[in-house]
Write a protein that holds these residues in place. Sequence first.
Motif, PDB file in Angstrom:
ATOM      1  N   PHE A  23       0.859  -0.989  -0.315  1.00  0.00           N
ATOM      2  CA  PHE A  23      -0.192  -0.227   0.486  1.00  0.00           C
ATOM      3  C   PHE A  23       1.239   1.014   0.262  1.00  0.00           C
ATOM      4  O   PHE A  23       0.478   2.306  -0.521  1.00  0.00           O
ATOM      5  CB  PHE A  23      -0.431   0.244   1.122  1.00  0.00           C
ATOM      6  CG  PHE A  23      -1.888  -1.142   0.326  1.00  0.00           C
ATOM      7  CD1 PHE A  23      -2.997  -1.113  -0.787  1.00  0.00           C
ATOM      8  CD2 PHE A  23      -1.971  -2.266   2.103  1.00  0.00           C
ATOM      9  CE1 PHE A  23      -4.004  -1.789  -0.140  1.00  0.00           C
ATOM     10  CE2 PHE A  23      -3.057  -3.048   1.366  1.00  0.00           C
ATOM     11  CZ  PHE A  23      -4.684  -2.995   0.645  1.00  0.00           C
ATOM     12  N   VAL A  24       1.851   1.325   0.739  1.00  0.00           N
ATOM     13  CA  VAL A  24       2.827   2.413   0.473  1.00  0.00           C
ATOM     14  C   VAL A  24       3.797   2.774  -1.035  1.00  0.00           C
ATOM     15  O   VAL A  24       3.649   3.618  -1.227  1.00  0.00           O
ATOM     16  CB  VAL A  24       4.079   2.473   0.966  1.00  0.00           C
ATOM     17  CG1 VAL A  24       5.378   3.505   1.535  1.00  0.00           C
ATOM     18  CG2 VAL A  24       3.188   2.204   3.248  1.00  0.00           C
ATOM     19  N   LEU A  25       3.370   1.228  -1.585  1.00  0.00           N
ATOM     20  CA  LEU A  25       4.187   2.069  -2.818  1.00  0.00           C
ATOM     21  C   LEU A  25       2.954   1.706  -3.892  1.00  0.00           C
ATOM     22  O   LEU A  25       3.521   3.065  -4.511  1.00  0.00           O
ATOM     23  CB  LEU A  25       4.884   0.242  -3.202  1.00  0.00           C
ATOM     24  CG  LEU A  25       5.676   0.000  -4.530  1.00  0.00           C
ATOM     25  CD1 LEU A  25       6.677   0.942  -4.586  1.00  0.00           C
ATOM     26  CD2 LEU A  25       5.770  -1.404  -5.257  1.00  0.00           C
ATOM     27  N   ALA A  26       1.662   1.550  -3.626  1.00  0.00           N
ATOM     28  CA  ALA A  26       0.714   2.767  -4.306  1.00  0.00           C
ATOM     29  C   ALA A  26       0.365   3.481  -3.453  1.00  0.00           C
ATOM     30  O   ALA A  26      -0.053   4.259  -5.209  1.00  0.00           O
ATOM     31  CB  ALA A  26      -0.463   1.589  -3.517  1.00  0.00           C
ATOM     32  N   GLY A  86     -11.405   1.680   1.336  1.00  0.00           N
ATOM     33  CA  GLY A  86     -10.864   2.415   0.784  1.00  0.00           C
ATOM     34  C   GLY A  86      -9.871   2.298  -0.578  1.00  0.00           C
ATOM     35  O   GLY A  86     -10.520   2.845  -1.506  1.00  0.00           O
ATOM     36  N   LEU A  87      -8.361   1.231  -0.420  1.00  0.00           N
ATOM     37  CA  LEU A  87      -8.174   1.627  -2.158  1.00  0.00           C
ATOM     38  C   LEU A  87      -8.225   0.323  -2.379  1.00  0.00           C
ATOM     39  O   LEU A  87      -8.014   0.441  -3.671  1.00  0.00           O
ATOM     40  CB  LEU A  87      -6.691   1.309  -1.044  1.00  0.00           C
ATOM     41  CG  LEU A  87      -5.522   2.573  -0.773  1.00  0.00           C
ATOM     42  CD1 LEU A  87      -4.553   2.374   0.002  1.00  0.00           C
ATOM     43  CD2 LEU A  87      -6.256   3.993  -1.305  1.00  0.00           C
ATOM     44  N   GLY A 135      -1.445  -5.938  -2.032  1.00  0.00           N
ATOM     45  CA  GLY A 135      -1.822  -5.198  -1.108  1.00  0.00           C
ATOM     46  C   GLY A 135      -3.086  -5.905  -0.602  1.00  0.00           C
ATOM     47  O   GLY A 135      -3.262  -6.405   0.775  1.00  0.00           O
ATOM     48  N   VAL A 136      -4.294  -5.683  -0.986  1.00  0.00           N
ATOM     49  CA  VAL A 136      -5.120  -6.362  -0.743  1.00  0.00           C
ATOM     50  C   VAL A 136      -5.347  -8.068  -0.981  1.00  0.00           C
ATOM     51  O   VAL A 136      -5.605  -8.660  -0.685  1.00  0.00           O
ATOM     52  CB  VAL A 136      -6.372  -5.952  -1.914  1.00  0.00           C
ATOM     53  CG1 VAL A 136      -7.837  -7.057  -1.856  1.00  0.00           C
ATOM     54  CG2 VAL A 136      -6.891  -3.971  -1.628  1.00  0.00           C
ATOM     55  N   THR A 137      -4.428  -8.564  -2.034  1.00  0.00           N
ATOM     56  CA  THR A 137      -4.580 -10.172  -1.571  1.00  0.00           C
ATOM     57  C   THR A 137      -3.811 -10.595  -0.602  1.00  0.00           C
ATOM     58  O   THR A 137      -4.141 -11.747  -0.237  1.00  0.00           O
ATOM     59  CB  THR A 137      -3.675 -10.663  -3.606  1.00  0.00           C
ATOM     60  OG1 THR A 137      -4.722  -9.718  -4.309  1.00  0.00           O
ATOM     61  CG2 THR A 137      -3.470 -11.707  -3.257  1.00  0.00           C
TER      62      THR A 137
END
Length: 153
Positions: A23-26, A86-87, A135-137
């Motif tokens: 998520f930080v990379l996103a 959210g993301l 991230g989600v996976t």
Amino acid sequence: MESTMSHAVVTGRSLRTVAAGAFVLAVLAGIAEAILAVTSIAGTTGLGGGVLVQVAVRGAVFATALTCAWYLARGRRWAWWALLLGLGGAGLASMLVPMAAALADGASWSTVFDAGTSPLFPAVRALHILSVLVGVTVMLHPGVRASLGRIQG
């Protein structure tokens, strides 16, 4: 005979860290996208109030996402939900739905990935999308859910 090599143990905590890192990379990719877009807009039409509002909104979203990623890495259940909805939900849909609609209307992949903005933009957008998906996976792994704190904090 026992092996002398150490084996990495994958735990819910380590997977939480991987998800938070994705998520930080996103978010970093999102920031890079914004910089590329604003630079392109500034060079063609100038920076109007609408662009500045968009930058402010994105800045708030990015700061919130980074905060949630930090708390996810520390096992906060509310951060897990915030990132998932959210993301993983709204954020991903805000990127993919317009792209899918444009493709359905006959747009080229180059157009869909805003290649006219910058030659780097398609790669940065792809990294952004892929990072959210990773991230989600990872976040949905049962070990991650089991590692989350029982108390919202």
